[in-house]
Design a protein around this motif. Structure first.
Motif, mmCIF file in Angstrom:
data_model
loop_
_atom_site.group_PDB
_atom_site.id
_atom_site.type_symbol
_atom_site.label_atom_id
_atom_site.label_comp_id
_atom_site.label_asym_id
_atom_site.label_seq_id
_atom_site.Cartn_x
_atom_site.Cartn_y
_atom_site.Cartn_z
ATOM 1 N N GLY A 74 -76.031 -4.048 -4.038
ATOM 2 C CA GLY A 74 -75.524 -4.460 -5.143
ATOM 3 C C GLY A 74 -74.701 -5.769 -5.562
ATOM 4 N N ASN A 75 -74.131 -6.254 -4.293
ATOM 5 C CA ASN A 75 -73.164 -7.296 -4.509
ATOM 6 C C ASN A 75 -73.276 -8.165 -3.150
ATOM 7 O OD1 ASN A 75 -71.606 -5.838 -2.706
ATOM 8 N ND2 ASN A 75 -70.256 -4.944 -4.366
ATOM 9 N N GLN A 76 -74.195 -7.693 -2.150
ATOM 10 C CA GLN A 76 -74.143 -8.819 -1.014
ATOM 11 C C GLN A 76 -75.290 -9.471 -0.843
ATOM 12 O OE1 GLN A 76 -71.433 -8.651 1.473
ATOM 13 N NE2 GLN A 76 -70.272 -7.687 0.033
ATOM 14 N N VAL A 83 -82.116 -21.485 -7.367
ATOM 15 C CA VAL A 83 -82.517 -20.135 -7.138
ATOM 16 C C VAL A 83 -81.702 -19.062 -7.893
ATOM 17 C CG1 VAL A 83 -83.482 -18.211 -5.628
ATOM 18 C CG2 VAL A 83 -83.800 -20.627 -5.151
ATOM 19 N N SER A 84 -82.548 -18.283 -8.842
ATOM 20 C CA SER A 84 -81.783 -17.324 -9.654
ATOM 21 C C SER A 84 -81.587 -16.076 -9.075
ATOM 22 C CB SER A 84 -82.526 -17.248 -11.126
ATOM 23 O OG SER A 84 -82.397 -18.425 -11.722
ATOM 24 N N ILE A 85 -80.289 -15.235 -9.285
ATOM 25 C CA ILE A 85 -80.182 -14.063 -8.794
ATOM 26 C C ILE A 85 -79.579 -13.187 -10.102
ATOM 27 C CG2 ILE A 85 -80.227 -14.428 -6.259
ATOM 28 C CD1 ILE A 85 -77.036 -14.320 -6.723
ATOM 29 N N ASN A 86 -79.628 -11.910 -9.835
ATOM 30 C CA ASN A 86 -79.103 -11.296 -11.255
ATOM 31 C C ASN A 86 -78.455 -9.747 -10.374
ATOM 32 O OD1 ASN A 86 -77.924 -10.164 -13.295
ATOM 33 N ND2 ASN A 86 -79.780 -10.059 -14.557
ATOM 34 N N PRO A 87 -77.457 -10.039 -9.630
ATOM 35 C CA PRO A 87 -76.699 -8.809 -8.814
ATOM 36 C C PRO A 87 -76.412 -7.553 -9.948
ATOM 37 C CG PRO A 87 -75.916 -10.810 -8.228
ATOM 38 C CD PRO A 87 -76.555 -11.183 -9.249
ATOM 39 N N PRO A 88 -76.758 -6.244 -9.660
ATOM 40 C CA PRO A 88 -76.515 -5.388 -10.321
ATOM 41 C C PRO A 88 -74.906 -4.873 -10.386
ATOM 42 C CG PRO A 88 -77.725 -4.431 -8.710
ATOM 43 C CD PRO A 88 -77.612 -5.882 -8.553
ATOM 44 N N GLY A 89 -74.272 -5.079 -9.370
ATOM 45 C CA GLY A 89 -72.717 -4.751 -9.022
ATOM 46 C C GLY A 89 -72.951 -3.701 -8.050
ATOM 47 N N PRO A 90 -71.699 -2.799 -7.901
ATOM 48 C CA PRO A 90 -70.560 -3.238 -8.342
ATOM 49 C C PRO A 90 -69.810 -4.578 -8.115
ATOM 50 C CG PRO A 90 -70.286 -1.606 -6.829
ATOM 51 C CD PRO A 90 -71.706 -1.863 -7.024
ATOM 52 N N ALA A 91 -68.740 -4.893 -8.860
ATOM 53 C CA ALA A 91 -68.181 -6.122 -8.477
ATOM 54 C C ALA A 91 -67.459 -5.975 -6.932
ATOM 55 C CB ALA A 91 -67.005 -6.673 -9.389
ATOM 56 N N PRO A 92 -67.519 -7.014 -6.161
ATOM 57 C CA PRO A 92 -66.894 -6.677 -4.645
ATOM 58 C C PRO A 92 -65.596 -6.788 -4.964
ATOM 59 C CG PRO A 92 -67.781 -9.072 -5.117
ATOM 60 C CD PRO A 92 -68.291 -8.230 -6.496
ATOM 61 N N PRO A 151 -70.298 -11.161 -7.641
ATOM 62 C CA PRO A 151 -69.998 -10.147 -8.827
ATOM 63 C C PRO A 151 -71.344 -9.929 -9.444
ATOM 64 C CG PRO A 151 -69.411 -12.558 -9.559
ATOM 65 C CD PRO A 151 -69.767 -12.388 -8.018
ATOM 66 N N PRO A 152 -71.455 -8.943 -10.388
ATOM 67 C CA PRO A 152 -72.750 -8.772 -11.037
ATOM 68 C C PRO A 152 -72.852 -9.949 -12.076
ATOM 69 C CG PRO A 152 -71.038 -7.209 -12.034
ATOM 70 C CD PRO A 152 -70.498 -7.945 -10.496
ATOM 71 N N GLY A 153 -74.226 -10.053 -12.653
ATOM 72 C CA GLY A 153 -74.749 -10.999 -13.744
ATOM 73 C C GLY A 153 -75.551 -12.015 -13.254
#
Length: 206
Positions: free
Chosen positions: A125-127, A197-206, A174-176
């Motif tokens: 989710g955040n790595q 390159v685009s990403i969209n991590p779902p989280g949780p925030a680290p 962080p997510p977003g």
């Protein structure tokens, strides 16, 4: 009135620099600085080493670093130029400096090309793990993760950054929605940024 004197405890010995050796020529940006250990005065519980690097090419202090004993190494990046290094041990006061070591860094021109990001994966989710291609004349790479509207007034904000000598890095993000860019560098500067390159991590925030 009562007269008194304060004698601050200082290590008695001076370190000896083991790397880089005096008169050496270094062909890479990032180098390990090392020195011999000094025995601390046991009355005090701790000791540090003060590492001072003078840039002889422009007459400025390149770095002044504190390293906690018993470690006797530190990693430092340099641009092309001439430098002088000295180290001393410190407790309540500092002991004598080592004999100085003068050395020269000779680097190739700033990289002219941009890396190509080959993969960007988020786990847990955040790595974030990023990989990219090598670039001629580069021995450092700067990685930035930028959210387009995460800053004040919804301005762009760098939410993660790394400098590494490898072709891969892992960082918490962080997510977003965000974009990753990589620049190829050496101690003289950095070349152009890669295509994002685009990403969209779902989280949780680290």
């Amino acid at each position: 009135t009562v007269d008194f004197t304060t004698n601050l405890i200082a290590p008695q010995g001076a370190p000896s620099i083991t790397s880089p050796s005096n008169g050496s020529v270094l062909p890479s940006s990032t180098n390990t600085i090392s020195w011999t250990a000094v025995t601390p005065d046991p009355i005090l519980p701790s000791m540090t080493y003060e590492v001072v690097i003078e840039n002889l090419s422009n007459g400025t202090t390149e770095a002044q670093i504190s390293v906690i004993h018993p470690s006797t190494t530190v990693i430092q990046s340099f641009g092309s130029g001439s430098y002088e290094l000295k180290v001393r041990a410190c407790q309540a006061a500092c002991g004598p400096f080592s004999s100085p070591s003068s050395f020269t860094v000779v680097l190739p021109p700033v990289p002219a090309a941009a890396p190509v990001i080959t993969s960007a994966n988020v786990t847990g989710g955040n790595q974030l793990t990023v990989n990219w291609t090598p670039v001629t004349n580069a021995d450092l790479y700067q990685v930035q993760v930028v959210q387009p509207s995460g800053g004040p007034g919804r301005s762009a904000l760098t939410v993660a950054a790394r400098q590494t000598g490898f072709l891969t890095t892992t960082a918490p993000v962080p997510p977003g929605n965000a974009s990753i860019v990589v620049a190829a560098c050496n101690g003289n500067g950095c070349g152009p940024m890669s295509d994002p390159v685009s990403i969209n991590p779902p989280g949780p925030a680290p």
